[in-house]
Design a protein around this motif. Structure first.
Motif, PDB file in Angstrom:
ATOM      1  N   GLY A 154       0.828  -1.201   0.000  1.00  0.00           N
ATOM      2  CA  GLY A 154       0.000   0.000   0.000  1.00  0.00           C
ATOM      3  C   GLY A 154       0.861   1.248   0.000  1.00  0.00           C
ATOM      4  N   VAL A 155       0.387   2.273  -0.684  1.00  0.00           N
ATOM      5  CA  VAL A 155       1.144   3.516  -0.835  1.00  0.00           C
ATOM      6  C   VAL A 155       0.233   4.683  -0.485  1.00  0.00           C
ATOM      7  CG1 VAL A 155       2.509   4.915  -2.430  1.00  0.00           C
ATOM      8  CG2 VAL A 155       2.352   2.431  -2.774  1.00  0.00           C
ATOM      9  N   ASP A 156       0.711   5.587   0.355  1.00  0.00           N
ATOM     10  CA  ASP A 156      -0.031   6.800   0.687  1.00  0.00           C
ATOM     11  C   ASP A 156       0.751   8.000   0.167  1.00  0.00           C
ATOM     12  OD1 ASP A 156      -1.559   8.818   1.855  1.00  0.00           O
ATOM     13  OD2 ASP A 156      -0.491   8.656   3.781  1.00  0.00           O
ATOM     14  N   ILE A 157       0.193   8.658  -0.856  1.00  0.00           N
ATOM     15  CA  ILE A 157       0.848   9.838  -1.419  1.00  0.00           C
ATOM     16  C   ILE A 157       0.293  11.070  -0.719  1.00  0.00           C
ATOM     17  CG2 ILE A 157       1.238  11.179  -3.520  1.00  0.00           C
ATOM     18  CD1 ILE A 157       0.844   8.591  -5.126  1.00  0.00           C
ATOM     19  N   GLY A 158       1.117  11.763   0.039  1.00  0.00           N
ATOM     20  CA  GLY A 158       0.659  12.936   0.789  1.00  0.00           C
ATOM     21  C   GLY A 158       1.282  14.220   0.251  1.00  0.00           C
ATOM     22  N   GLY A 159       0.977  15.315   0.883  1.00  0.00           N
ATOM     23  CA  GLY A 159       1.457  16.612   0.432  1.00  0.00           C
ATOM     24  C   GLY A 159       2.950  16.821   0.633  1.00  0.00           C
ATOM     25  N   ASP A 191      -7.242   9.543  -0.403  1.00  0.00           N
ATOM     26  CA  ASP A 191      -6.436   9.164   0.764  1.00  0.00           C
ATOM     27  C   ASP A 191      -7.225   9.073   2.070  1.00  0.00           C
ATOM     28  OD1 ASP A 191      -6.778  11.896   0.787  1.00  0.00           O
ATOM     29  OD2 ASP A 191      -4.723  12.358   1.406  1.00  0.00           O
ATOM     30  N   VAL A 192      -8.253   9.919   2.215  1.00  0.00           N
ATOM     31  CA  VAL A 192      -9.053   9.855   3.446  1.00  0.00           C
ATOM     32  C   VAL A 192      -9.894   8.577   3.457  1.00  0.00           C
ATOM     33  CG1 VAL A 192     -10.831  11.002   4.828  1.00  0.00           C
ATOM     34  CG2 VAL A 192      -9.038  12.356   3.721  1.00  0.00           C
ATOM     35  N   ASN A 193     -10.414   8.189   2.307  1.00  0.00           N
ATOM     36  CA  ASN A 193     -11.133   6.915   2.222  1.00  0.00           C
ATOM     37  C   ASN A 193     -10.196   5.738   2.494  1.00  0.00           C
ATOM     38  OD1 ASN A 193     -13.571   8.106   1.670  1.00  0.00           O
ATOM     39  ND2 ASN A 193     -13.468   7.786  -0.542  1.00  0.00           N
ATOM     40  N   ALA A 194      -8.990   5.811   1.941  1.00  0.00           N
ATOM     41  CA  ALA A 194      -8.011   4.747   2.203  1.00  0.00           C
ATOM     42  C   ALA A 194      -7.705   4.663   3.693  1.00  0.00           C
ATOM     43  CB  ALA A 194      -6.727   4.992   1.399  1.00  0.00           C
ATOM     44  N   ALA A 195      -7.537   5.824   4.332  1.00  0.00           N
ATOM     45  CA  ALA A 195      -7.246   5.834   5.774  1.00  0.00           C
ATOM     46  C   ALA A 195      -8.412   5.246   6.576  1.00  0.00           C
ATOM     47  CB  ALA A 195      -6.939   7.250   6.235  1.00  0.00           C
ATOM     48  N   ALA A 196      -9.633   5.476   6.108  1.00  0.00           N
ATOM     49  CA  ALA A 196     -10.792   4.908   6.805  1.00  0.00           C
ATOM     50  C   ALA A 196     -10.745   3.382   6.759  1.00  0.00           C
ATOM     51  CB  ALA A 196     -12.090   5.427   6.185  1.00  0.00           C
ATOM     52  N   ALA A 198      -3.405   5.329   6.181  1.00  0.00           N
ATOM     53  CA  ALA A 198      -3.759   5.477   4.758  1.00  0.00           C
ATOM     54  C   ALA A 198      -3.010   4.462   3.906  1.00  0.00           C
ATOM     55  CB  ALA A 198      -3.480   6.896   4.278  1.00  0.00           C
ATOM     56  N   ALA A 199      -1.731   4.221   4.226  1.00  0.00           N
ATOM     57  CA  ALA A 199      -0.972   3.216   3.474  1.00  0.00           C
ATOM     58  C   ALA A 199      -1.506   1.816   3.752  1.00  0.00           C
ATOM     59  CB  ALA A 199       0.513   3.309   3.828  1.00  0.00           C
ATOM     60  N   ILE A 200      -1.830   1.545   5.012  1.00  0.00           N
ATOM     61  CA  ILE A 200      -2.409   0.239   5.362  1.00  0.00           C
ATOM     62  C   ILE A 200      -3.731   0.045   4.622  1.00  0.00           C
ATOM     63  CG2 ILE A 200      -3.450  -1.117   7.231  1.00  0.00           C
ATOM     64  CD1 ILE A 200      -1.383   0.185   9.145  1.00  0.00           C
ATOM     65  N   GLY A 201      -4.582   1.082   4.657  1.00  0.00           N
ATOM     66  CA  GLY A 201      -5.873   0.991   3.967  1.00  0.00           C
ATOM     67  C   GLY A 201      -5.695   0.815   2.469  1.00  0.00           C
ATOM     68  N   ALA A 202      -4.721   1.516   1.905  1.00  0.00           N
ATOM     69  CA  ALA A 202      -4.453   1.374   0.468  1.00  0.00           C
ATOM     70  C   ALA A 202      -4.080  -0.071   0.144  1.00  0.00           C
ATOM     71  CB  ALA A 202      -3.340   2.334   0.041  1.00  0.00           C
ATOM     72  N   ALA A 203      -3.274  -0.684   1.031  1.00  0.00           N
ATOM     73  CA  ALA A 203      -2.876  -2.081   0.813  1.00  0.00           C
ATOM     74  C   ALA A 203      -4.077  -3.030   0.866  1.00  0.00           C
ATOM     75  CB  ALA A 203      -1.842  -2.501   1.856  1.00  0.00           C
ATOM     76  N   MET A 204      -5.128  -2.603   1.589  1.00  0.00           N
ATOM     77  CA  MET A 204      -6.327  -3.448   1.715  1.00  0.00           C
ATOM     78  C   MET A 204      -7.339  -3.193   0.600  1.00  0.00           C
ATOM     79  SD  MET A 204      -5.477  -4.893   4.604  1.00  0.00           S
ATOM     80  CE  MET A 204      -6.955  -5.795   5.068  1.00  0.00           C
ATOM     81  N   LEU A 205      -7.059  -2.247  -0.297  1.00  0.00           N
ATOM     82  CA  LEU A 205      -8.037  -1.881  -1.324  1.00  0.00           C
ATOM     83  C   LEU A 205      -8.378  -3.042  -2.241  1.00  0.00           C
ATOM     84  CD1 LEU A 205      -6.908   1.674  -2.499  1.00  0.00           C
ATOM     85  CD2 LEU A 205      -9.081   1.071  -1.431  1.00  0.00           C
ATOM     86  N   GLU A 206      -7.450  -3.979  -2.388  1.00  0.00           N
ATOM     87  CA  GLU A 206      -7.742  -5.098  -3.301  1.00  0.00           C
ATOM     88  C   GLU A 206      -8.874  -5.961  -2.770  1.00  0.00           C
ATOM     89  OE1 GLU A 206      -4.925  -8.327  -3.552  1.00  0.00           O
ATOM     90  OE2 GLU A 206      -3.722  -7.476  -1.956  1.00  0.00           O
ATOM     91  N   VAL A 207      -9.062  -5.944  -1.428  1.00  0.00           N
ATOM     92  CA  VAL A 207     -10.223  -6.617  -0.858  1.00  0.00           C
ATOM     93  C   VAL A 207     -11.442  -5.771  -1.223  1.00  0.00           C
ATOM     94  CG1 VAL A 207     -11.185  -7.554   1.264  1.00  0.00           C
ATOM     95  CG2 VAL A 207      -8.713  -7.244   1.056  1.00  0.00           C
ATOM     96  N   ASP A 208     -12.588  -6.371  -1.376  1.00  0.00           N
ATOM     97  CA  ASP A 208     -13.778  -5.617  -1.771  1.00  0.00           C
ATOM     98  C   ASP A 208     -14.293  -4.804  -0.590  1.00  0.00           C
ATOM     99  OD1 ASP A 208     -16.058  -4.621  -2.883  1.00  0.00           O
ATOM    100  OD2 ASP A 208     -17.219  -6.423  -2.467  1.00  0.00           O
ATOM    101  N   HIS A 209     -14.235  -3.473  -0.741  1.00  0.00           N
ATOM    102  CA  HIS A 209     -14.775  -2.603   0.301  1.00  0.00           C
ATOM    103  C   HIS A 209     -15.949  -1.804  -0.202  1.00  0.00           C
ATOM    104  CE1 HIS A 209     -12.030  -3.463   3.515  1.00  0.00           C
ATOM    105  NE2 HIS A 209     -11.061  -3.499   2.646  1.00  0.00           N
ATOM    106  N   GLY A 210     -16.643  -2.323  -1.158  1.00  0.00           N
ATOM    107  CA  GLY A 210     -17.870  -1.633  -1.534  1.00  0.00           C
ATOM    108  C   GLY A 210     -17.821  -1.111  -2.935  1.00  0.00           C
TER     109      GLY A 210
END
Lengths: 301, 301
Positions: free
Chosen positions: B7-12, B109-114, B289-301
């Motif tokens: 997972g990758v979190d691109i921030g400012g 990124d905020v959705n990924a962090a959620a 956010a990086a952890i959540g991004a790594a989990m995006l491949e799982v179906d979250h809706g």
């Protein structure tokens, strides 16, 4: 073959019962005055269903189940704290199920109305908030066709959100709460009289009474704020307004939209959300809570 | 066998990359400074992943897919209006997918962090709002384990809800908006200086500066209002606070809880919701956010 559906909306003044055909259209509707207390509530619901079934030429047992919407906190078919009905705790599901001989699903009336609003919109995958501007202010929420109750059943209790730290203190003890601005009880509290306060206030506002005009502005602003909160938090596709104060009709809808338009002039982001066009009134005095109650047997989450 | 997740979190200011084992625990984490513009953003993300893979002893293609969180509006893998990154429109999914040889899921990124916050809570059926108190103020919302984006992707944009008609006008043009109270940009706007305004304001407040104290109170009150709005609207089980201003740590959490306690003294209903105890900080500087991004491949809706 799908059976008929029967739905009952128990309100503070009347019980509204409907029979729907398998396609979801109303084939009969009947209202009776509500009687107070446990026996009164059960008896009025039985009377309403008995009459509406006579009109439709069906019996209660022709429905696979009957749905009931009722004010108060509802868990497992038991209603608690329905103070307007003189009910502290009542196992409505068991009592009505014994009387009618079919399973009875009981749901909070605002949640039932949200299901009814969703049904009227006719798009199974849509999201809608039904905003009840009645004695109190609360929303029922349908996300992707499913009723969202929240972790503790408190989802949609937006009347207790504060929008003005200098606003009036409400019956809930909170300052500047939405319910104090945009509900029958809130208008009465501000006006200082019980009964038909909203009607009085609107008439006085039209006659130029300064305080009445302020209360009217707060009501319209409160509805606008409620729609803004529901859309910025949930981004529901539709916010449908129902409840006693929507008897104001276009005055309420247009007034709230005017407040939203002022915000949109200040904020391009808010304008992009088109909140005003997502806002509507329950069409044609449809009994959304009774319709939604009739749909409770379908899985809504 | 489950593969590793990346997972990758691109921030400012930085790009944060993690490798998770099949159980979801972090096996490697690496941060690199972010570079601006389309090529800069793509290059920094590639660098971060290259380094974190070296540390973990894996290659990008060992992951079934790679997830990326990024500020801005994201649809179909394309990022738009990520102004902090100097990006107007960038097909991040295609470019990174070509580089890494695996599918790339891109999410705000905020959705990924959620999703990351939900994962840290470790209860698949729970509902959580991740409240980002960063440069801006917004929430990511997970209901029953699924990301809720809303009808137009605007769910959680609560920074534009107004809580005081006499409050300061924000960058969004709205008066008394939550983001103006409880975000880095809002604090800077009120303080009248860019840069590390929040740090300056907190120091000045501690030194007794009256205006800084007022801004600090608004920040704590804004976080408390945000939690109240999220719980009264959605009734999520948890509200987890993250973002730059949570560097304040206990001062932010305890301060917001103190405001909530004052409301609870006035309102038994609000007290019954136990908002303060549902509020928490992201534990131990976890890269949600990086952890959540790594989990995006799982179906979250």
């Amino acid at each position: 073959m799908s059976a008929v559906r029967i739905g009952v909306d128990i309100g503070g003044t009347k019980v509204d019962a409907v029979v729907l055909d398998p396609g979801g259209d109303i084939v009969a509707r009947h209202r009776v005055p509500v009687r107070m207390g446990d026996d009164g509530v059960v008896g009025s619901a039985r009377d309403a269903v008995s009459h509406v079934c006579d009109i439709a030429g069906v019996t209660a047992s022709d429905a696979g189940a009957i749905g009931v919407g009722v004010p108060g906190a509802v868990t497992g078919g038991v209603v608690r704290h329905a103070l307007n009905l003189g009910v502290t705790e009542l196992d409505l599901s068991s009592q009505l199920s014994a009387a009618w001989g079919v399973p009875v699903h009981v749901e909070n009336d605002v949640n039932a109305a949200a299901i009814g609003a969703w049904h009227l919109l006719g798009d199974g995958r849509t999201s809608v908030a039904y905003l009840n501007v009645g004695t109190g202010l609360a929303a029922g929420i349908i996300l992707d066709g499913r009723l969202w109750r929240g972790a503790r059943g408190a989802a949609g209790e937006i009347g207790h959100i504060g929008i003005d730290p200098a606003g009036p203190v409400g019956a809930d003890g909170l300052r500047g709460g939405l319910e104090t601005y945009a509900s029958g009880s809130g208008v009465a509290l501000q006006w200082g009289r019980e009964g038909q306060a909203a009607v009085e206030v609107l008439r006085a506002a039209q006659d130029g009474d300064v305080r009445a005009r302020e209360i009217r502005e707060r009501l319209l602003g409160g509805v606008a704020h409620a729609a803004r909160i529901l859309i910025l938090t949930l981004d529901v596709a539709h916010v449908m307004l129902g409840g006693g104060l929507t008897g104001m009709g276009a005055e309420l809808l247009d007034g709230a939209r005017e407040v939203i338009r002022e915000w949109e002039e200040a904020s391009a982001f808010l304008a992009s959300l088109e909140i005003g066009s997502r806002l509507s009134l329950v069409p044609g005095d449809q009994p959304v809570a009774a319709i939604g109650a009739a749909m409770l047997e379908v899985d809504h989450g």
